[in-house]
Design a protein around this motif. Structure first.
Motif: not given
Length: 171
Positions: A31-37, A95-104, A81-82, A5-8
């Motif tokens: 699992g992945i959970q929100p990164e605090k910093s 760390w996932l970045a959302l990029k243009p054109n439906n890319k990550g 960030l998780f 489970w997780g949430h950004p």
């Protein structure tokens, strides 16, 4: 069995197949959970070799790069960030970045040394792909150094393909 489970950090929330830990539950969060910093401003020792940087140069370059990529730290728009956790213990971050054109783009994934080789990296990669799909991402990229065969092997097993190769010759 690992609970996922997780949430950004943003207002978006996601819970995995088991849902959030409820009051009185004896199931531990994993699992992945929100990164605090923001992630630590560091570069792996192997990267120093790859770039022929001194430790001070690597710290300076990492600080500059993080300032560019995460100007508002963990609250920077389009960056998720998780913390990767197991049985309530922090085992790493992704760390996932959302990029243009439906890319990550996965800018960073780190598993603490004492937890490596136990499937946490693979699970985090699979989880972050699910999160990416929920954001409409159609393709995901990342960078891996040639001198990191363990990570390269993991990414290849997960279906990642080389899209470019950078070459260098010492003179």
């Amino acid at each position: 069995m690992r609970e996922v489970w997780g949430h950004p950090i943003t207002s978006y929330t996601r819970f995995g197949p088991y849902g959030p830990r409820s009051a009185g539950s004896n199931r531990q969060r994993s699992g992945i959970q929100p990164e605090k910093s923001a992630p630590a401003k560091r570069i792996a020792p192997g990267d120093l070799v790859a770039f022929n940087w001194s430790e001070q140069e690597s710290i300076s370059k990492a600080t500059e790069q993080y300032a560019q990529l995460l100007p508002d730290n963990e609250k920077t728009a389009n960056n998720k960030l998780f913390t990767i956790r197991s049985d309530g213990k922090e085992v790493g971050m992704i760390w996932l970045a959302l990029k243009p054109n439906n890319k990550g783009f996965i800018y960073d994934i780190r598993i603490r040394e004492e937890y490596r080789g136990r499937g946490f990296g693979k699970q985090a990669m699979e989880d972050i792909e699910k999160v990416g799909r929920e954001f409409g991402i159609k393709s995901m990229g990342l960078h891996v150094f040639a001198h990191n065969p363990i990570a390269r092997s993991l990414y290849e097993k997960l279906g990642y393909k080389e899209t470019s190769v950078v070459m260098e010759k010492k003179l």
